[in-house]
Design a protein around this motif. Structure first.
Motif, PDB file in Angstrom:
ATOM      1  N   TYR A 116     124.183  41.536  35.550  1.00 61.46           N
ATOM      2  CA  TYR A 116     122.747  41.909  36.431  1.00 61.46           C
ATOM      3  C   TYR A 116     122.651  42.152  37.643  1.00 61.46           C
ATOM      4  O   TYR A 116     123.258  41.467  38.757  1.00 61.46           O
ATOM      5  CB  TYR A 116     121.742  40.920  36.391  1.00 61.46           C
ATOM      6  CG  TYR A 116     120.854  40.449  34.539  1.00 61.46           C
ATOM      7  CD1 TYR A 116     119.555  41.185  34.592  1.00 61.46           C
ATOM      8  CD2 TYR A 116     120.863  39.328  34.114  1.00 61.46           C
ATOM      9  CE1 TYR A 116     119.040  41.263  33.335  1.00 61.46           C
ATOM     10  CE2 TYR A 116     120.427  39.495  32.602  1.00 61.46           C
ATOM     11  CZ  TYR A 116     120.061  40.338  32.122  1.00 61.46           C
ATOM     12  OH  TYR A 116     119.363  39.895  31.048  1.00 61.46           O
ATOM     13  N   SER A 117     121.708  43.117  38.140  1.00 61.82           N
ATOM     14  CA  SER A 117     121.305  42.533  39.364  1.00 61.82           C
ATOM     15  C   SER A 117     120.345  43.171  39.760  1.00 61.82           C
ATOM     16  O   SER A 117     119.135  43.144  38.641  1.00 61.82           O
ATOM     17  CB  SER A 117     121.719  44.544  40.305  1.00 61.82           C
ATOM     18  OG  SER A 117     121.682  45.468  39.683  1.00 61.82           O
TER      19      SER A 117
ATOM     20  N   CYS B 113     128.534  41.783  30.770  1.00 60.32           N
ATOM     21  CA  CYS B 113     127.689  42.079  31.260  1.00 60.32           C
ATOM     22  C   CYS B 113     126.781  41.805  32.716  1.00 60.32           C
ATOM     23  O   CYS B 113     127.462  40.155  32.300  1.00 60.32           O
ATOM     24  CB  CYS B 113     125.412  42.559  30.455  1.00 60.32           C
ATOM     25  SG  CYS B 113     125.970  43.433  28.739  1.00 60.32           S
TER      26      CYS B 113
ATOM     27  N   ARG C  78     116.553  44.250  37.802  1.00 61.92           N
ATOM     28  CA  ARG C  78     117.528  45.469  37.088  1.00 61.92           C
ATOM     29  C   ARG C  78     117.836  45.461  35.724  1.00 61.92           C
ATOM     30  O   ARG C  78     117.713  44.354  35.139  1.00 61.92           O
ATOM     31  CB  ARG C  78     118.177  46.002  37.918  1.00 61.92           C
ATOM     32  CG  ARG C  78     117.906  46.455  39.280  1.00 61.92           C
ATOM     33  CD  ARG C  78     118.964  47.367  40.272  1.00 61.92           C
ATOM     34  NE  ARG C  78     118.551  47.900  41.056  1.00 61.92           N
ATOM     35  CZ  ARG C  78     119.316  48.201  42.766  1.00 61.92           C
ATOM     36  NH1 ARG C  78     120.394  48.109  42.223  1.00 61.92           N
ATOM     37  NH2 ARG C  78     118.654  48.182  43.090  1.00 61.92           N
ATOM     38  N   GLN C  79     118.088  46.121  34.943  1.00 63.28           N
ATOM     39  CA  GLN C  79     118.124  46.309  33.432  1.00 63.28           C
ATOM     40  C   GLN C  79     119.650  45.559  33.909  1.00 63.28           C
ATOM     41  O   GLN C  79     120.017  46.423  34.442  1.00 63.28           O
ATOM     42  CB  GLN C  79     117.595  47.585  32.451  1.00 63.28           C
ATOM     43  CG  GLN C  79     116.578  47.590  32.218  1.00 63.28           C
ATOM     44  CD  GLN C  79     116.030  46.675  31.536  1.00 63.28           C
ATOM     45  OE1 GLN C  79     116.714  45.585  30.230  1.00 63.28           O
ATOM     46  NE2 GLN C  79     115.031  45.783  31.254  1.00 63.28           N
ATOM     47  N   PRO C  80     120.588  44.818  32.672  1.00 64.18           N
ATOM     48  CA  PRO C  80     121.506  44.375  32.977  1.00 64.18           C
ATOM     49  C   PRO C  80     122.731  46.022  32.499  1.00 64.18           C
ATOM     50  O   PRO C  80     121.817  46.698  31.527  1.00 64.18           O
ATOM     51  CB  PRO C  80     121.792  43.779  31.679  1.00 64.18           C
ATOM     52  CG  PRO C  80     120.849  43.783  30.867  1.00 64.18           C
ATOM     53  CD  PRO C  80     119.015  44.420  31.827  1.00 64.18           C
ATOM     54  N   LYS C  81     123.385  45.831  33.303  1.00 66.66           N
ATOM     55  CA  LYS C  81     124.725  47.153  32.775  1.00 66.66           C
ATOM     56  C   LYS C  81     125.941  46.529  31.946  1.00 66.66           C
ATOM     57  O   LYS C  81     125.951  45.132  32.405  1.00 66.66           O
ATOM     58  CB  LYS C  81     125.474  47.615  34.312  1.00 66.66           C
ATOM     59  CG  LYS C  81     124.006  48.454  34.737  1.00 66.66           C
ATOM     60  CD  LYS C  81     124.869  49.351  36.166  1.00 66.66           C
ATOM     61  CE  LYS C  81     123.803  50.244  36.727  1.00 66.66           C
ATOM     62  NZ  LYS C  81     123.942  51.105  37.648  1.00 66.66           N
ATOM     63  N   CYS C  82     126.056  46.976  31.081  1.00 62.29           N
ATOM     64  CA  CYS C  82     127.867  46.622  30.514  1.00 62.29           C
ATOM     65  C   CYS C  82     127.956  47.437  30.562  1.00 62.29           C
ATOM     66  O   CYS C  82     128.389  48.964  30.441  1.00 62.29           O
ATOM     67  CB  CYS C  82     126.854  46.227  28.857  1.00 62.29           C
ATOM     68  SG  CYS C  82     125.885  45.030  29.031  1.00 62.29           S
ATOM     69  N   ASP C  83     129.853  46.786  29.606  1.00 62.98           N
ATOM     70  CA  ASP C  83     130.916  47.623  30.008  1.00 62.98           C
ATOM     71  C   ASP C  83     132.185  46.648  29.195  1.00 62.98           C
ATOM     72  O   ASP C  83     131.484  45.660  29.036  1.00 62.98           O
ATOM     73  CB  ASP C  83     131.080  47.904  31.530  1.00 62.98           C
ATOM     74  CG  ASP C  83     132.038  49.311  32.066  1.00 62.98           C
ATOM     75  OD1 ASP C  83     132.863  49.663  30.145  1.00 62.98           O
ATOM     76  OD2 ASP C  83     131.952  50.250  32.633  1.00 62.98           O
TER      77      ASP C  83
END
Length: 259
Positions: free
Chosen positions: A27-28, A25, A36-41
């Motif tokens: 953050y930006s 994950c 912003r909400q974290p993005k996970c992959d």
């Protein structure tokens, strides 16, 4: 003057998903530094659409601006290395991080194909506490700097090093002192201490374990062949075969004889 990393192999100690699929994950933040909400992959080095290999740092930053290398999870120390096949002039390094920039790192160079190493620059949030060195923000020409160790921005932060920054700011680019400062056969970056995005501390519901990666979009090494200022061009090294990479068009040179 070109990117010496183009067409050559970059080495890193680890890669995300090297042995199995990993979750990660990031953050930006917005331009006003609100989170912003974290993005996970997921990452898996064996699957091209999930792989984030070291070569991604050395592809074209214009054609492939959002490819990156990523370390394995929870790595505290990491090493990235570029090995050259001859002596080259090195002028500056630009690194663009996807993860927060390290709290401590060292840029080293070798002039004898990796037998011995010498530091170019130390980077730290606190130079005296981390390395026992003065900070060039306070003392011009110091070998350590805190300029590029802020965790913000959490993604897209740059680290820039110029080989002829003070105290090597001289008028004669062909002097022995300048050539000694510029000459390299290998370049190495040691990432010594991770730091988390400040946004993470504000999100009490997010578990921290999947944020512990180093990640770098671009590793741009500017330089040229080492011809002591006596040549108008250089010739390819006999037998050298550049790494084939998308968007890479690269000419390599040798130091002797220069033509």
């Amino acid at each position: 003057m070109g990117n010496l990393a183009l067409g050559r192999k970059l080495w890193a100690d680890t890669t995300c998903g090297q042995n199995t699929t990993e979750l990660y994950c990031f953050y930006s933040e917005n331009t006003d530094l609100t989170c912003r909400q974290p993005k996970c992959d997921k990452c898996n080095a064996a699957q091209p659409h999930l792989a984030h290999l070291p070569a991604a740092m050395a592809d074209s930053s214009f054609r492939f601006p959002r490819t990156w290398w990523q370390s394995a999870e929870d790595v505290h120390r990491e090493k990235i290395q570029l090995d050259l096949e001859a002596e080259f002039y090195f002028t500056h390094l630009i690194m663009v991080f996807k993860s927060p920039r390290p709290a401590a790192m060292v840029l080293d160079r070798s002039q004898d194909f990796g037998k011995t190493w010498k530091p170019y620059k130390y980077f730290a949030t606190n130079c005296s506490a981390t390395f026992g060195l003065e900070d060039d923000v306070i003392k011009k020409g110091a070998i350590c700097t805190s300029r590029y160790s802020n965790p913000f921005p959490c993604t897209g932060g740059e680290v820039i090093f110029r080989a002829l920054s003070p105290p090597y700011d001289v008028e004669n680019p062909y002097s022995a002192k300048v050539q000694e400062q510029l000459k390299i056969t290998n370049l190495r970056v040691q990432l010594l201490k991770r730091q988390s995005c400040p946004c993470q501390r504000n999100d009490l519901n997010m578990k921290p374990q999947h944020f512990t990666h180093y990640a770098i979009y671009d590793f741009i090494v500017k330089g040229s062949c080492f011809c002591n200022g006596h040549a108008d061009h250089c010739v390819p090294v006999d037998g050298f075969r550049p790494v084939k990479a998308p968007g890479a068009f690269h000419v390599v040179c040798k130091t002797s004889p220069c033509q």
